[in-house]
Design an enzyme around this catalytic site. Structure first.
Site, PDB file in Angstrom:
ATOM      1  N   CYS A  41     -12.744 -16.432  -1.854  1.00 52.68           N
ATOM      2  CA  CYS A  41     -12.123 -15.548  -2.830  1.00 52.68           C
ATOM      3  C   CYS A  41     -10.753 -16.126  -3.179  1.00 52.68           C
ATOM      4  O   CYS A  41      -9.920 -16.302  -2.282  1.00 52.68           O
ATOM      5  CB  CYS A  41     -11.975 -14.165  -2.208  1.00 52.68           C
TER       6      CYS A  41
ATOM      7  N   CYS B  67     -12.080 -17.885 -10.098  1.00 51.27           N
ATOM      8  CA  CYS B  67     -12.529 -16.675  -9.394  1.00 51.27           C
ATOM      9  C   CYS B  67     -13.960 -16.955  -8.979  1.00 51.27           C
ATOM     10  O   CYS B  67     -14.759 -17.446  -9.788  1.00 51.27           O
ATOM     11  CB  CYS B  67     -12.467 -15.472 -10.327  1.00 51.27           C
TER      12      CYS B  67
HETATM   13  N1  DGL Z   1     -14.011 -13.217  -6.219  1.00 50.04           N
HETATM   14  C1  DGL Z   1     -12.629 -13.012  -6.198  1.00 50.04           C
HETATM   15  C2  DGL Z   1     -11.789 -14.208  -6.548  1.00 50.04           C
HETATM   16  O1  DGL Z   1     -12.234 -15.314  -6.339  1.00 50.04           O
HETATM   17  C3  DGL Z   1     -12.025 -11.684  -6.520  1.00 50.04           C
HETATM   18  C4  DGL Z   1     -12.529 -10.869  -7.620  1.00 50.04           C
HETATM   19  C5  DGL Z   1     -11.930  -9.500  -7.530  1.00 50.04           C
HETATM   20  O2  DGL Z   1     -12.251  -8.776  -6.567  1.00 50.04           O
HETATM   21  O3  DGL Z   1     -11.086  -9.154  -8.365  1.00 50.04           O
HETATM   22  O4  DGL Z   1     -10.681 -14.095  -6.984  1.00 50.04           O
END
Ligand code: DGL
Length: 274
Positions: free
Chosen positions: A77, A188
């Site tokens: 993440c 993301c």
């Molecule tokens: N998948 C996440 C990232 O890489 C976060 C997405 C979220 O929860 O806003 O930033």
């Protein structure tokens, strides 16, 4: 899970299903490793939260993964990496962590138009990590950004190609194309699930960069240098947990990773996952 000199799975976590875009690469490259995946879907999206809140969630999930014997933890993440990676390394000095950073470096190295795009959450763009990456690697390159408002929610619902999802992406990408980007970075981990749609919108001249494979290679390197590789006697097992609705995630898994699997529930209790 396997017994032996290096028991315990590799822990992988994200706010939601985005981490699965990293997990699938880890499985591709390291098929013998056991994995434990946590999706913190009761708190998704992280991208609209404060960094101290995301840090708290990341600490609690890390404790949970460690209590299940994780020998290495992957912050799959970008938002959690921006908010918590340094903090976790300081708080758990003996635990190897692998985090994400927006892949501005390969984008800046490869661009011919000297203009690249980055798609990521608001919290990632506000974090120090993003600014330091741009400062270090994108000198003389114009970096255009967009948060793709609402896209994480669409992907959480398994909506990879509806008109609403397309509209979010077109709004982000059309201005970038007009300004001549030739690389677009998935900043993301949710966004790689809509790469086919992104490629359709940007066309063949623009390269879409998914950092998942590079992160999986880094996981392999860290396991190797720390002597933590699991035995290669059988394929690794993967366990899936969510703090949200396990039935919903189970239903979506075939679409996300191409296979069915049970999903277990995790509950937040007084700041602890039980
Ligand atoms: N998948 C996440 C990232 O890489 C976060 C997405 C979220 O929860 O806003 O930033």
């Amino acid at each position: 899970m396997k017994q032996g000199p290096t028991p315990g799975p590799i822990g992988v976590f994200d706010s939601g299903v985005g981490g699965l875009s990293v997990l699938r690469e880890i499985r591709r490259q390291l098929p013998f490793e056991d994995l434990l995946f946590v999706a913190d879907q009761s708190h998704v999206p992280y991208g609209l939260r404060s960094s101290s809140q995301v840090r708290d969630f990341s600490r609690v999930i890390t404790n949970y993964l460690l209590s299940h014997g994780s020998r290495l933890i992957v912050l799959a993440c970008n938002t959690a990496s921006a908010a918590a990676l340094h903090y976790l390394r300081r708080s758990f000095p003996d635990v190897p962590f692998v985090g994400m950073e927006p892949a501005v470096k390969p984008a800046a190295e490869g661009t011919k138009s000297r203009t690249v795009g980055v798609l990521a959450t608001p919290a990632t763009f506000q974090g120090e990590l993003y600014h330091s990456v741009v400062e270090r690697f994108a000198k003389g390159v114009t970096v255009l950004t967009d948060t793709c408002q609402g896209l994480v929610g669409q992907i959480e619902r398994g909506d990879f190609d509806s008109p609403a999802t397309r509209a979010i992406l077109e709004k982000a990408l059309h201005p970038m194309i007009a300004r001549g980007v030739d690389r677009v970075v998935m900043g993301c981990t949710h966004y790689p699930f809509v790469i086919p749609l992104i490629e359709e919108i940007v066309g063949p001249e623009v390269e879409v960069i998914d950092p998942g494979p590079a992160v999986a290679r880094q996981v392999g390197r860290v396991l190797e240098t720390r002597g933590l590789r699991g035995s290669e006697s059988s394929l690794g097992a993967v366990q899936y947990f969510t703090t949200g609705d396990p039935a919903k995630l189970r239903q979506l898994l075939p679409k996300l990773i191409g296979e069915e699997s049970p999903v277990e529930a995790l509950h937040w209790e007084q700041g602890q996952l039980g």
